[in-house]
Design a protein around this motif. Structure first.
Motif, PDB file in Angstrom:
ATOM      1  N   THR A  24       6.565   2.292  -2.436  1.00  0.00           N
ATOM      2  CA  THR A  24       7.269   1.771  -3.612  1.00  0.00           C
ATOM      3  C   THR A  24       6.524   0.659  -4.311  1.00  0.00           C
ATOM      4  O   THR A  24       6.638   0.538  -5.529  1.00  0.00           O
ATOM      5  CB  THR A  24       8.656   1.248  -3.233  1.00  0.00           C
ATOM      6  N   ARG A  25       5.788  -0.174  -3.590  1.00  0.00           N
ATOM      7  CA  ARG A  25       5.142  -1.297  -4.276  1.00  0.00           C
ATOM      8  C   ARG A  25       3.927  -0.832  -5.047  1.00  0.00           C
ATOM      9  O   ARG A  25       3.224   0.083  -4.622  1.00  0.00           O
ATOM     10  CB  ARG A  25       4.743  -2.380  -3.260  1.00  0.00           C
ATOM     11  N   LYS A  26       3.669  -1.462  -6.193  1.00  0.00           N
ATOM     12  CA  LYS A  26       2.576  -1.000  -7.032  1.00  0.00           C
ATOM     13  C   LYS A  26       1.323  -1.858  -6.902  1.00  0.00           C
ATOM     14  O   LYS A  26       0.256  -1.461  -7.325  1.00  0.00           O
ATOM     15  CB  LYS A  26       3.012  -0.991  -8.509  1.00  0.00           C
ATOM     16  N   VAL A  92      -1.630  -0.005  -8.884  1.00  0.00           N
ATOM     17  CA  VAL A  92      -2.150   1.254  -8.324  1.00  0.00           C
ATOM     18  C   VAL A  92      -2.069   2.407  -9.323  1.00  0.00           C
ATOM     19  O   VAL A  92      -2.869   3.321  -9.264  1.00  0.00           O
ATOM     20  CB  VAL A  92      -1.410   1.584  -7.015  1.00  0.00           C
ATOM     21  N   ASN A  93      -1.163   2.340 -10.263  1.00  0.00           N
ATOM     22  CA  ASN A  93      -1.066   3.461 -11.214  1.00  0.00           C
ATOM     23  C   ASN A  93      -2.262   3.552 -12.153  1.00  0.00           C
ATOM     24  O   ASN A  93      -2.481   4.567 -12.789  1.00  0.00           O
ATOM     25  CB  ASN A  93       0.219   3.346 -12.033  1.00  0.00           C
TER      26      ASN A  93
END
Lengths: 100, 639
Positions: A24-26, A92-93
């Protein structure tokens, strides 16, 4: 004496926290830390089984995991720094070069 | 025996040397290689003839070419009377044409290429006539076809020349298809493609028939007919004659070589060589005779009105080849080969003279622009005059003896159409004399009708061109003397010589009949010349008036009976239509390209769907992994 199940429940709880953190964390650093959490959750279960079964092989495996985690941390942080230098971000995206 | 090997292989060697080293090393000395090689072949051919005259014939296999089960083919030589005569014809004409080409082709860009192909042409024809089996014959047969393509299309940057080369090649394919089938049928029947067993056993199959397309057909007739198809294509008979006039696009020496020595005579040679088969097929013999007669009449009538000097001679060749087939068709094979042999000399001479005229006229071919060349080029004039006398069948000249023998044997022979083809033949003799002398009178007599520059340019050709003319002239006059009929006090040596191969032609007639036939043919020749003289020297306004009066007839003849247009209409245009609209339009674009392009684009469409899964986002992959792990765990727990 603390029963085995408690340790295993702790281990499972830590593992799931790590896993959800990872999913969940980015921020890539937080994700990295979550990976460490999952590794240590495994360590807890290894240690507790080792103690419960009176077998030293669990300890040996834990040392191996710790070593791997240490080297992984070194290499992983280096990669993250390199990524950050290229992208100016740790989100991360943004790292989707392998998009098909 | 080893000497015989030199006959075909000297020209082959010359070809190889010229084609490999000609462009960079030999260049304008290429004629030395080729001419010497063909000269060597000629010497050996003469020695061969002497051997055969001594009665030494030979049939030998040299090298196994194909051996597959019962099918065996070798490169071998059959040296007999027929081969010996053909060798002399081919090598003599070829050698003189080589010499002539030195002067004619001087300074041409492709000088080495020209001589290389000339030698290859000679080699192919020699292999053809020396073969002892049908496969080697076929090899030579296709070889001359290929070389004719090379040489007719020699000026390949000229569209009409390259078209003519293609036309010659394609039209020949039609005939060769039949010939190929004939050879296959021969192998199926006899189990061999060698002459000796085939001809030896032919008689035992005389009454056999074969199922062909659902009909029972007489076996020997079918074989003979298929072989004759090949001969029709190669020897430019109706209806496959269309390539020969167009073959004039090649250099003149090539025309001479094709018309006199190599290529077109191959068909007559084939029929003569296969006479044991043809003799068993009387129906086909009638077809052969009628084809020959009709072709000779047809070509002669076209020749009457053409204005292109080389085309007139080309139609004359078709006409004379018709004569040879006519002879074969009435069973007078030796007379046909005799005419082939005399015709080779005077026709080569006619062509080389035409080449000499063209040389003087700077490439001009139109008779209407010539005239009065006699005083500028006496050697060409006299040699061409003698050749024309020979082709017209004037007594004493070569053409007379062979033509007369054909006409007499047609008249007196047992053939059911003998009298008919004799009548046609005599008419053609008249026409031949007429158009040959029309050519002579329009070219060499009267006043010059060309431009001033052309008149200034007129000159006799160089020695290397005139000497072959004079040598061929000897042949054009004297070559017939070996076949003077017994009636005129001769020995008919040629027929006697050919007897072991071609048999003795049957003739039933009295001496007085023979004299009358001869007198009629002589009269036909002289009256043709006389009429030509009357029309084109004494009162030149008559032909003009005739053309006006019979303009429809003239137009049909001038346009060669519209045969080319007919073929274009019924064959070429439908083929192109099918190619364009069906093969390109449907088969190629709609079927083949659809498959070729459709397969990758279908795969591409699927992959467009699948690539959506690859988001490149780390957490998607991790989620899928985790889900997978959970599913596995769940399966293990709740199984």
């Amino acid at each position: 004496m603390v029963p085995l199940q408690w340790y295993l429940m702790l281990s499972a709880a830590v593992f799931v926290i790590g896993m959800f953190g990872f999913l969940t964390r980015k921020n890539i650093i937080i994700m990295f830390m979550s990976v460490e959490l999952m590794l240590n959750a495994v360590n807890i279960s290894l240690i507790s089984f080792s103690h419960y079964l009176q077998d030293m092989r669990g300890h040996i495996l834990v040392f191996l995991v710790v070593t791997v985690a240490a080297s992984e941390a070194a290499i992983g942080l280096a990669i993250i720094i390199a990524l950050f230098r290229n992208k100016q971000t740790a989100h991360v995206n943004e790292m989707n070069e392998m998009k098909g | 025996m080893n000497n015989y090997l030199l006959i075909p292989f000297l020209p082959l060697t010359a070809f190889l040397i010229n084609i490999l080293f000609g462009r960079n090393f030999i260049k304008d000395k290429a004629h030395w290689v080729s001419t010497l090689a063909v000269g060597g072949s000629w010497v050996v051919a003469v020695m061969t003839l002497i051997d055969v005259l001594d009665g030494k014939t030979l049939n030998v296999d040299l090298y196994t070419w194909i051996a597959s089960g019962t099918f065996k083919v070798s490169v071998g030589f059959l040296i007999d009377e027929l081969t010996a005569v053909m060798l002399i014809v081919v090598t003599t004409c070829s050698m003189l044409i080589h010499i002539y080409s030195i002067g004619y082709m001087h300074g041409d860009n492709g000088y080495y290429r020209f001589f290389a192909y000339l030698s290859l042409f000679t080699f192919s024809m020699l292999m053809l006539v020396m073969a002892n089996n049908f496969m080697q014959l076929y090899f030579g047969w296709e070889g001359v076809g290929l070389c004719s393509y090379f040489l007719i299309g020699y000026y390949f940057n000229k569209k009409s020349a390259s078209d003519a080369g293609k036309k010659a090649f394609i039209v020949n394919r039609f005939g060769d298809f039949g010939f190929g089938l004939g050879i296959i049928l021969i192998f199926l029947t006899f189990g061999s493609v060698y002459y000796v067993p085939v001809f030896g056993q032919a008689a035992s199959f005389a009454t056999n028939s074969i199922n062909f397309l659902g009909y029972d057909v007489h076996l020997m007739s079918l074989i003979a007919f298929l072989l004759f198809c090949g001969a029709v294509g190669k020897s430019a008979q109706m209806p496959l004659h269309v390539w020969l006039p167009d073959a004039m696009e090649g250099p003149t020496p090539v025309s001479a070589l094709i018309h006199a020595a190599t290529m077109v005579t191959a068909g007559v040679f084939l029929v003569a060589r296969c006479s044991p088969i043809f003799n068993l097929a009387p129906i086909v013999l009638v077809i052969v005779a009628l084809t020959g007669a009709i072709t000779s009449l047809f070509a002669a009538t076209i020749g009457l009105v053409q204005n292109d000097i080389k085309r007139i001679i080309a139609y004359s060749t078709i006409s004379q080849l018709g004569y040879m087939f006519l002879a074969c068709g009435v069973g007078a094979y030796s007379a046909g080969v005799f005419h082939l042999y005399t015709h080779a000399f005077f026709k080569a001479l006619l062509f080389l003279c035409a080449g000499s005229v063209m040389h003087a006229m700077a490439g001009e071919l139109d008779l209407q622009k010539m005239g009065g060349l006699k005083k500028y080029m006496p050697v060409t004039y006299w040699t061409m005059l003698l050749a024309s006398l020979s082709i017209s069948g004037i007594p004493g000249f070569a053409g007379f003896f062979s033509k007369d023998e054909i006409l007499w044997l047609a008249y007196a022979g047992p053939s059911p159409v003998g009298k008919l083809v004799w009548a046609i033949g005599t008419l053609v003799a008249f026409l031949t004399a007429f158009y040959s002398f029309r050519l002579i009178f329009l070219t060499f007599h009267g006043k010059f009708r060309g431009t001033h520059e052309q008149e200034h340019h007129l000159h006799e050709s160089p020695k290397s061109m005139t000497i072959p003319l004079m040598l061929l002239c000897i042949g054009a006059i004297g070559s017939g003397w070996v076949g003077i009929p017994k009636l005129l006090g001769g020995g008919a040596h040629f027929t006697e010589f050919m007897m072991p191969v071609l048999g003795h032609p049957a003739a039933h007639g009295t001496h007085s009949e023979e004299l009358i036939v001869m007198a009629i043919s002589i009269a036909a020749g002289f009256s043709g010349i006389g009429l030509a003289a009357y029309f084109y020297i004494l009162s030149p306004e008559i032909p003009v008036r005739l053309v006006q009066q019979f303009s429809a007839v003239h137009r049909v003849l001038f346009n060669k009976y519209y045969i080319d247009e007919l073929y274009s209409f019924i064959l070429i245009r439908p083929t192109i239509w099918v190619a364009k609209n069906i093969l390109i339009g449907i088969t190629d674009t709609r079927i083949i390209e659809a498959i070729v392009n459709g397969v990758p684009s279908t795969i591409g469409a699927f992959s467009q769907l699948l690539r959506k899964m690859q988001t490149g986002l780390l957490q998607h992959y991790a989620t899928i992994m985790a889900t997978g792990a959970l599913i596995i765990v769940a399966l293990m727990l709740f199984r």
